[in-house]
Design a protein around this motif. Structure first.
Motif, PDB file in Angstrom:
ATOM      1  N   LEU A 214       0.847  -1.206   0.000  1.00 17.83           N
ATOM      2  CA  LEU A 214       0.000   0.000   0.000  1.00 17.83           C
ATOM      3  C   LEU A 214       0.874   1.244   0.000  1.00 17.83           C
ATOM      4  O   LEU A 214       0.631   2.186  -0.765  1.00 17.83           O
ATOM      5  N   ARG A 215       1.876   1.251   0.851  1.00 20.02           N
ATOM      6  CA  ARG A 215       2.761   2.432   0.908  1.00 20.02           C
ATOM      7  C   ARG A 215       3.435   2.638  -0.452  1.00 20.02           C
ATOM      8  O   ARG A 215       3.591   3.781  -0.903  1.00 20.02           O
ATOM      9  N   ALA A 216       3.828   1.534  -1.090  1.00 20.44           N
ATOM     10  CA  ALA A 216       4.544   1.655  -2.370  1.00 20.44           C
ATOM     11  C   ALA A 216       3.657   2.251  -3.457  1.00 20.44           C
ATOM     12  O   ALA A 216       4.147   2.922  -4.365  1.00 20.44           O
ATOM     13  N   THR A 217       2.340   2.014  -3.387  1.00 16.10           N
ATOM     14  CA  THR A 217       1.451   2.602  -4.404  1.00 16.10           C
ATOM     15  C   THR A 217       1.153   4.065  -4.078  1.00 16.10           C
ATOM     16  O   THR A 217       0.452   4.729  -4.842  1.00 16.10           O
ATOM     17  N   GLY A 218       1.623   4.546  -2.933  1.00 18.05           N
ATOM     18  CA  GLY A 218       1.344   5.923  -2.556  1.00 18.05           C
ATOM     19  C   GLY A 218      -0.099   6.137  -2.135  1.00 18.05           C
ATOM     20  O   GLY A 218      -0.574   7.260  -2.063  1.00 18.05           O
ATOM     21  N   GLY A 219      -0.798   5.043  -1.862  1.00 18.70           N
ATOM     22  CA  GLY A 219      -2.212   5.129  -1.495  1.00 18.70           C
ATOM     23  C   GLY A 219      -2.424   5.953  -0.234  1.00 18.70           C
ATOM     24  O   GLY A 219      -1.629   5.901   0.700  1.00 18.70           O
ATOM     25  N   ALA A 220      -3.513   6.722  -0.236  1.00 19.10           N
ATOM     26  CA  ALA A 220      -3.798   7.595   0.899  1.00 19.10           C
ATOM     27  C   ALA A 220      -4.516   6.846   2.016  1.00 19.10           C
ATOM     28  O   ALA A 220      -4.630   7.335   3.129  1.00 19.10           O
ATOM     29  N   GLY A 221      -5.018   5.662   1.733  1.00 21.83           N
ATOM     30  CA  GLY A 221      -5.797   4.939   2.715  1.00 21.83           C
ATOM     31  C   GLY A 221      -4.970   4.512   3.914  1.00 21.83           C
ATOM     32  O   GLY A 221      -3.745   4.403   3.852  1.00 21.83           O
TER      33      GLY A 221
END
Ligand code: PNW
Length: 446
Positions: A214-221
């Motif tokens: 998730l962190r790698a996709t830059g996701g805000a969630g």
């Protein structure tokens, strides 16, 4: 300030996230549609003798086709949050490779429908429905499965990451370990203690890899794990019962909590398993750093306490529900929530499951009187409220479950829903508890 009278009025903090929870295999049905592959639960439920009455999730509550009506029911209740799970075999039929667009589209429609109704989506990536192809390749005993999970998670984050504010990685790793690999009454139906704890490690690793994805996709969630936790109490005053209770707590709670929130497995559990155990020998350098990747919140599921004897067995002390494993002890909700804040600091907490099965029947007048569920929820809300008053950063609470559903090995016999499902017609009927819950949400308390 804590509320001395447990039946007094309860006012929850502004914006408290009242919700309800479900999981994919338990409600969706449509087992062969839109490119869905098979999961271990298809295999298990279709194996004679594994589930009560031979029940399967082939049709379940037919939510895959009726999700719009179900969204309207959620809006009618006034839900602020809805926790559901994404079916891995809908996204990757064989657990690997290019994601199936029709599967992703279903969850996109669901999430859009929630947001249109001002209900915050909370998505669990894995609620036990491992693609059968991955089971055939070793399942969670294989370290590879953790890496496949991270790829699946990455595909889901890319498709839905902009629309889902809260992600949960793995639902109740402990239940997979215990029910799936120790006792064998859940898929994949094994009774192999050595394998069980290696599975625990790989589930924890998979969790950490998904957080990193998730962190790698830059996701805000935001993202966190979902643990079913059990307060453990000694059954007598002996030193033996105290020691047995501590180790019991290690296996039930600290194994999962410590690895994610402290970056270490509990020494007493590792010592008990032994250095030559499959789990301990399966831990590689760097694994605990992955497992302890910083999370944004902790999801807690509370159903029952354990009362532990000097010999390390459990015994009954409180009244049970229709589920023989459940003892009703609302104070346990207070104890487990306050303990997290005490032992792990002020990490935000969401209760993602709490509830009970009731022997609900549809009355001749078209109503379902589940007043026992109202009492249960009222007492558990009061315990959660006291925990908030005593400093626990609890932000939301999801009743298990929105709908009656496929209760795993218990099939459709146990009814856990706020909403009754008449399976032959798939008609939904709000139980008394659903009407009551609507007023709780409206008043932000009870
Ligand atoms: C949870 N225990 O499982 C699951 O997340 C749900 O899918 C399930 O329907 C619900 O609780 C009700 O059973 C649990 O032994 C299984 O304490 C076992 C326990 C708790 C929760």
């Amino acid at each position: 300030e804590s509320n001395a009278d447990p039946r007094g009025p309860l006012h929850f903090p502004p914006g408290f996230g009242w919700g309800a929870a479900t999981s994919a295999y338990q409600i969706e049905g449509a087992a062969k549609e839109d490119g869905r592959g098979e999961s271990v639960w298809d295999t298990f439920s279709h194996t004679p003798g594994r589930t009560r009455n031979g029940d399967t999730g082939d049709v379940a509550a037919d939510h895959y086709h009726r999700y719009r009506d179900d969204l309207d029911l959620m809006a009618d209740l006034g839900l602020r949050s809805y926790r559901f799970s994404i079916s891995w075999p809908r996204i990757q039929a064989d657990g690997a490779g290019k994601p199936n667009q029709r599967g992703l589209d279903f969850y996109r429609r669901l999430v859009d429908g929630l947001r249109e109704r001002n209900i915050a989506p909370m998505a669990t990536l894995f609620h036990w429905d491992l693609p059968q192809a991955l089971q055939d390749a070793g399942g969670w005993e294989s370290r590879d499965t953790a890496y496949r999970f991270a790829e699946y998670a990455d595909a889901v984050f890319r498709a839905l990451g902009d629309q889902v504010p809260v992600w949960l990685t793995i639902n109740e790793p402990k239940t997979v370990v215990q029910n799936g690999y120790l006792w064998g009454h859940h898929a994949p139906g094994r009774q192999d203690p050595a394998a069980a704890y290696l599975v625990a490690h790989h589930l924890q690793l998979a969790h950490g890899l998904a957080v990193q994805a998730l962190r790698a996709t830059g996701g805000a969630g935001r993202i966190g794990p979902a643990f079913n936790l059990h307060p453990c109490y000694p059954a007598d005053d002996s030193a033996e019962a105290a020691a047995a209770t501590r180790l019991y707590d290690g296996y039930e709670n600290r194994l999962y909590l410590d690895s994610v929130l402290k970056g270490s497995y509990p020494e007493d559990v590792l010592a008990d398993l032994g250095p030559d155990s499959r789990m301990v020998s399966g831990i590689r350098d760097g694994d605990l750093d992955v497992i302890a990747s910083p999370v944004d919140l902790l999801a807690v599921q509370y159903y029952t306490p354990y009362y532990v004897t000097a010999s390390g067995d459990t015994t009954r002390r409180w009244p049970t529900s229709e589920a023989d494993w459940q003892q009703i002890h609302p104070e346990g909700m207070y104890d487990i929530l306050t303990r997290i804040t005490r032992d792990y600091g002020r990490i935000p907490i969401t209760v993602t499951e709490n509830g009970l099965p009731c022997p609900d029947t549809l009355g001749a007048d078209g109503t379902v009187d589940d007043s026992g569920r109202i009492d249960f929820l009222r007492d558990h809300f009061a315990a959660a409220h006291r925990a908030i008053a005593d400093g626990v950063p609890l932000e939301s609470y999801h009743v298990w479950s929105l709908l009656d559903n496929f209760e795993w090995a218990e099939g459709y016999d146990q009814r856990w829903g706020l909403i009754y499902v008449d399976y032959p017609t798939q008609r939904r009927v709000l139980k008394r508890s659903a009407h009551w819950y609507r007023t709780v949400i409206r008043d932000n308390g009870c």
